[in-house]
Design a protein around this motif. Structure first.
Motif, PDB file in Angstrom:
ATOM      1  N   HIS A 219      20.700 -33.908   9.118  1.00 37.27           N
ATOM      2  CA  HIS A 219      20.648 -34.685  10.355  1.00 37.27           C
ATOM      3  C   HIS A 219      20.974 -36.137  10.017  1.00 37.27           C
ATOM      4  O   HIS A 219      20.728 -36.597   8.902  1.00 37.27           O
ATOM      5  N   VAL A 220      21.524 -36.849  10.993  1.00 46.10           N
ATOM      6  CA  VAL A 220      21.937 -38.230  10.739  1.00 46.10           C
ATOM      7  C   VAL A 220      21.545 -39.131  11.906  1.00 46.10           C
ATOM      8  O   VAL A 220      21.435 -38.693  13.050  1.00 46.10           O
ATOM      9  N   LYS A 221      21.331 -40.385  11.585  1.00 49.91           N
ATOM     10  CA  LYS A 221      21.161 -41.434  12.582  1.00 49.91           C
ATOM     11  C   LYS A 221      21.899 -42.645  12.045  1.00 49.91           C
ATOM     12  O   LYS A 221      21.481 -43.258  11.060  1.00 49.91           O
ATOM     13  N   PHE A 222      23.025 -42.965  12.660  1.00 51.86           N
ATOM     14  CA  PHE A 222      23.860 -44.070  12.190  1.00 51.86           C
ATOM     15  C   PHE A 222      23.908 -45.154  13.269  1.00 51.86           C
ATOM     16  O   PHE A 222      24.780 -45.129  14.143  1.00 51.86           O
ATOM     17  N   PRO A 223      22.946 -46.089  13.254  1.00 54.78           N
ATOM     18  CA  PRO A 223      22.964 -47.171  14.251  1.00 54.78           C
ATOM     19  C   PRO A 223      24.306 -47.894  14.279  1.00 54.78           C
ATOM     20  O   PRO A 223      24.865 -48.246  13.233  1.00 54.78           O
ATOM     21  N   GLU A 224      24.832 -48.116  15.482  1.00 46.80           N
ATOM     22  CA  GLU A 224      26.162 -48.703  15.645  1.00 46.80           C
ATOM     23  C   GLU A 224      26.165 -50.181  15.272  1.00 46.80           C
ATOM     24  O   GLU A 224      25.111 -50.806  15.090  1.00 46.80           O
ATOM     25  N   LYS A 225      27.346 -50.722  15.172  1.00 49.90           N
ATOM     26  CA  LYS A 225      27.516 -52.129  14.789  1.00 49.90           C
ATOM     27  C   LYS A 225      26.719 -53.047  15.722  1.00 49.90           C
ATOM     28  O   LYS A 225      26.806 -52.946  16.936  1.00 49.90           O
ATOM     29  N   GLY A 226      25.930 -53.923  15.130  1.00 47.60           N
ATOM     30  CA  GLY A 226      25.146 -54.885  15.879  1.00 47.60           C
ATOM     31  C   GLY A 226      23.790 -54.381  16.340  1.00 47.60           C
ATOM     32  O   GLY A 226      22.971 -55.163  16.834  1.00 47.60           O
ATOM     33  N   PHE A 227      23.526 -53.080  16.168  1.00 48.35           N
ATOM     34  CA  PHE A 227      22.285 -52.500  16.684  1.00 48.35           C
ATOM     35  C   PHE A 227      21.047 -53.086  16.005  1.00 48.35           C
ATOM     36  O   PHE A 227      20.069 -53.443  16.673  1.00 48.35           O
ATOM     37  N   MET A 228      21.064 -53.181  14.671  1.00 48.54           N
ATOM     38  CA  MET A 228      19.882 -53.660  13.952  1.00 48.54           C
ATOM     39  C   MET A 228      19.574 -55.116  14.302  1.00 48.54           C
ATOM     40  O   MET A 228      18.411 -55.503  14.432  1.00 48.54           O
ATOM     41  N   LYS A 229      20.614 -55.908  14.470  1.00 44.72           N
ATOM     42  CA  LYS A 229      20.424 -57.315  14.824  1.00 44.72           C
ATOM     43  C   LYS A 229      19.911 -57.440  16.264  1.00 44.72           C
ATOM     44  O   LYS A 229      18.984 -58.223  16.545  1.00 44.72           O
ATOM     45  N   GLU A 230      20.490 -56.673  17.159  1.00 44.39           N
ATOM     46  CA  GLU A 230      20.113 -56.774  18.575  1.00 44.39           C
ATOM     47  C   GLU A 230      18.702 -56.259  18.835  1.00 44.39           C
ATOM     48  O   GLU A 230      17.936 -56.874  19.581  1.00 44.39           O
ATOM     49  N   HIS A 231      18.356 -55.139  18.220  1.00 47.83           N
ATOM     50  CA  HIS A 231      17.087 -54.493  18.544  1.00 47.83           C
ATOM     51  C   HIS A 231      15.934 -54.899  17.630  1.00 47.83           C
ATOM     52  O   HIS A 231      14.778 -54.883  18.054  1.00 47.83           O
ATOM     53  N   TYR A 232      16.261 -55.258  16.383  1.00 47.83           N
ATOM     54  CA  TYR A 232      15.198 -55.576  15.432  1.00 47.83           C
ATOM     55  C   TYR A 232      15.325 -56.985  14.834  1.00 47.83           C
ATOM     56  O   TYR A 232      14.447 -57.409  14.084  1.00 47.83           O
ATOM     57  N   HIS A 233      16.414 -57.671  15.128  1.00 51.93           N
ATOM     58  CA  HIS A 233      16.641 -59.046  14.662  1.00 51.93           C
ATOM     59  C   HIS A 233      16.660 -59.136  13.139  1.00 51.93           C
ATOM     60  O   HIS A 233      16.154 -60.107  12.551  1.00 51.93           O
ATOM     61  N   VAL A 234      17.233 -58.143  12.494  1.00 50.74           N
ATOM     62  CA  VAL A 234      17.280 -58.120  11.035  1.00 50.74           C
ATOM     63  C   VAL A 234      18.695 -57.812  10.559  1.00 50.74           C
ATOM     64  O   VAL A 234      19.560 -57.355  11.314  1.00 50.74           O
TER      65      VAL A 234
END
Length: 261
Positions: A219-234
């Protein structure tokens, strides 16, 4: 390791969880390795989870592998232990031991097997492993060296080489990796390069090579470009924040549903 300013920080209360882990030193044939162990109070046999930290926690203080992020302590949370009591083993590998050298993996495996021998309430059919970044690379090495030993694995922003690659398909695997990760690339494929010819493989490359292997539980979860910054600010490399988020508990539920036959 000097981390970027947009690295994640531990949540309030993570220090309290970290101190619930017993501090030990493993003196094994591969050398000396500090580790922390969370011991539950089970009424029956329970799983053990091996957690492998990344390069940002390398050292010998025997606490930063837990105190620096939420990812190492998430299975010690009371809410998780109430439903899924388990042991959590958190070794710390030292400066100069490298990221994927054989002795680190061998030392970690030796430690794990010793802990299992010492606790007869550990369910040997439910041995789990997860790791991030350099720890993800070590995870893949251990899956290759011990195919079928682990009941399930979560590989977070890790990479591997092609050696014995198919051996990882012997273990159910959930991969999490941001597609815009600037530290460990989600994919080392470029242009028209054939992924089958790559020597270095990110999570996206592994997925592409084996996505049609219908008998592999992947199984995979590949957050799209900008997702980590937008949702978690990291920083996008910090995809372990996604895994430790209680809102994404389904990943851990998947792991704990696995059992060796």
């Amino acid at each position: 390791m000097v981390v970027p300013k947009d690295w994640d920080l531990p949540s309030e209360g993570n220090d309290v969880l970290s101190e619930k882990f017993e501090a030990h030193i493993h003196e094994g044939k591969e050398g000396r390795m500090p580790y922390r162990l969370f011991v539950p109070d089970p009424s029956e046999k329970v799983p053990i989870v091996l957690y492998i930290h990344g390069a940002d926690c390398v050292g010998d203080d025997n606490i930063s592998q837990l105190s620096m992020h939420d990812i190492g302590t998430m299975y010690a949370r009371p809410s998780w232990q109430k439903k899924h009591p388990c042991y959590v083993l958190a070794p710390q590998y030292g400066i100069g031991m490298g990221y994927t050298v054989t002795d680190v993996g061998a030392a970690i495996q030796d430690l794990l097997e010793q802990v299992i021998r010492e606790h007869d309430d550990i369910d040997r059919s439910r041995i789990y492993i997860y790791g991030y970044s350099a720890g993800g690379a070590k995870l893949y090495r251990l899956l290759k060296q011990h195919p079928g030993f682990y009941a399930g694995a979560i590989g977070i922003c890790g990479s591997t080489d092609r050696a014995f690659l198919e051996d990882i398909t012997k273990t159910p695997l959930y991969m999490v990796h941001a597609v815009d990760d600037p530290v460990v690339r989600y994919s080392y494929k470029s242009g028209n390069q054939d992924v089958r010819k790559l020597s270095h493989l990110g999570s996206g490359d592994i997925h592409e090579m084996f996505r049609e292997t219908v008998d592999w539980d992947m199984h995979v979860k590949f957050p799209e470009k900008g997702f980590m910054k937008e949702h978690y600010h990291v920083n996008a490399h910090c995809s372990w924040v996604y895994v430790s988020d209680p809102g994404n508990r389904d990943i851990s539920e998947w792991l704990f549903s696995k059992r060796l036959k």
